[in-house]
Design an enzyme around this catalytic site. Structure first.
Site, short mmCIF file in Angstrom:
data_model
loop_
_atom_site.label_atom_id
_atom_site.label_comp_id
_atom_site.label_asym_id
_atom_site.label_seq_id
_atom_site.Cartn_x
_atom_site.Cartn_y
_atom_site.Cartn_z
N HIS A 67 -6.09 -6.40 -15.28
CA HIS A 67 -4.86 -7.20 -15.33
C HIS A 67 -4.61 -7.83 -16.70
CE1 HIS A 67 -5.25 -7.13 -10.79
NE2 HIS A 67 -4.11 -6.55 -11.06
N ASP A 91 -1.37 -6.94 -5.23
CA ASP A 91 -2.54 -7.84 -5.13
C ASP A 91 -2.32 -9.17 -5.84
OD1 ASP A 91 -3.21 -7.34 -7.97
OD2 ASP A 91 -3.79 -5.35 -7.26
N GLU A 110 7.47 -4.73 -4.95
CA GLU A 110 6.35 -4.03 -4.30
C GLU A 110 6.91 -3.32 -3.07
OE1 GLU A 110 2.70 -3.59 -4.34
OE2 GLU A 110 3.36 -2.47 -2.59
N GLY A 143 10.29 0.48 -6.17
CA GLY A 143 10.57 0.08 -7.55
C GLY A 143 11.60 0.97 -8.23
N ASP A 161 2.58 -1.56 -12.38
CA ASP A 161 1.23 -1.78 -11.85
C ASP A 161 1.14 -1.03 -10.52
OD1 ASP A 161 -1.26 -2.70 -11.19
OD2 ASP A 161 -0.61 -4.72 -10.66
N SER A 162 1.15 0.28 -10.64
CA SER A 162 1.28 1.08 -9.43
C SER A 162 0.00 1.81 -9.11
CB SER A 162 2.39 2.11 -9.63
OG SER A 162 1.92 3.14 -10.47
#
Ligand code: SAM
Length: 299
Positions: A67, A91, A110, A143, A161-162
């Site tokens: 991250h 997350d 998301e 998305g 962030d997939s």
């Protein structure tokens, strides 16, 4: 908990004949959402782990590396990030890092509401309260559809962030998606995505680099070692829209200090050094033929 016996060795499906295994003490959850199979495992080496469709998404012990690299590296190249879009990221780890940059609004799109629910319950340390921040705008949608229809909305950064480019995330690596991201980025904005292991999936890195490079005037790859991902080394691509200037090391340090970033992996120096690539990764992105045995990868 730590004395419980090992009940399973979990491993992702083998990729190009490679597989790494994690000792599991307990399966805390196994369910199916409308989109994917979901597991939360208590592992010996990395604590709790979220697994979607058999692929490791995040672990308590090494999520910070992924991250921090996914979010801080690109945002340090934006002088005043105000509005940031995250695609995926259920997350909460990316959302938490985006909020650390003092943004006005962080929109997270998301596809699977259940990932957020499960992460908040089983992995609360990853998001660390980010979902409760009033600047967080969490939307449950695909998305790609969101960006296509995001009439008039624009962002200083788009962070993908997939999951890997199979299943619901496949569209996030398409030329159409790159084009909608380009349109929604403000001048000077940055786009970032993870592209998997350069040694196991060189074709994935090359294709994404080509696709982004066809639209964005600036595109560069960078790397980080994240132990729970296949073969450890993970590639990222960062693309910039005109007019875009790569921040200099003194600018990165100054922004780091202004924003009071707290990290456990990234340093201001590493934010620049991560773009220094090994020869085989340079060869992949420059489209050289790797089948002649000079490099240990076969595309
Ligand atoms: N760090 C992770 C990795 O690289 O394995 C990614 C973690 S994050 C949990 C990935 C999220 O992307 C998942 O929750 C998944 O539901 C979401 N996702 C996949 N396809 C998507 C799409 N088309 N639109 C929005 N979210 C998507």
């Amino acid at each position: 908990m730590s004395n419980r016996p090992v009940t399973e060795w979990f491993g992702e499906a083998p990729e190009r004949g490679f597989r790494q295994l994690f000792a599991v003490r307990e399966e805390l959850l196994h369910t199916r959402s409308a989109y994917q199979d979901m597991r939360v495992l208590e592992t010996v080496p990395f604590g709790r782990m979220l697994v979607l469709d058999g692929a490791v998404q995040t672990t308590e012990a090494d999520e910070f590396i992924y991250h921090e690299m996914l979010v801080h590296v690109p945002l340090l190249h934006v002088e005043h990030p105000r509005d940031v879009l995250i695609i995926g990221g259920g997350d909460g780890g990316a959302l938490r890092r985006v909020l650390a940059h003092g943004v006005a609004k962080a929109t997270m799109v998301e596809i699977d509401e259940q990932v957020v629910r499960v992460s908040r319950e089983y992995l609360p340390a990853v998001g660390a309260g980010a979902f409760d921040d009033p600047r967080a705008n969490v939307v449950f949608a695909d998305g790609a559809a969101y960006l296509r229809e995001a009439a008039g909305e624009s962002f200083d950064a788009i962070i993908v962030d997939s999951t890997d480019p199979v299943g619901p995330a496949q569209v996030l690596f398409s030329a159409d998606f790159f084009a909608s991201a380009y349109r929604a980025l403000r001048p000077g904005g940055v786009y970032v995505t993870q592209v998997g292991s350069p040694i196991l999936l060189p074709g994935e890195l090359r294709e994404a680099y080509r696709g982004l490079g066809a639209l964005f005037p600036h595109c560069r790859a960078y790397l980080a070692g994240i132990p729970s991902y296949p073969a450890v080394l993970l590639g990222f691509l960062m693309a910039g829209k005109e007019p875009f200037a790569w921040a200099t090391p003194p600018e990165i340090r100054a922004r780091w200090e202004e924003r009071w970033l707290e990290t456990a992996y990234l340093t201001p120096e590493l934010a620049t050094a991560a773009f220094v690539l090994p020869a085989y990764v340079q060869a992949i992105i420059s489209g050289q033929d790797l089948s002649q045995g000079r490099f240990p990868v076969v595309v």
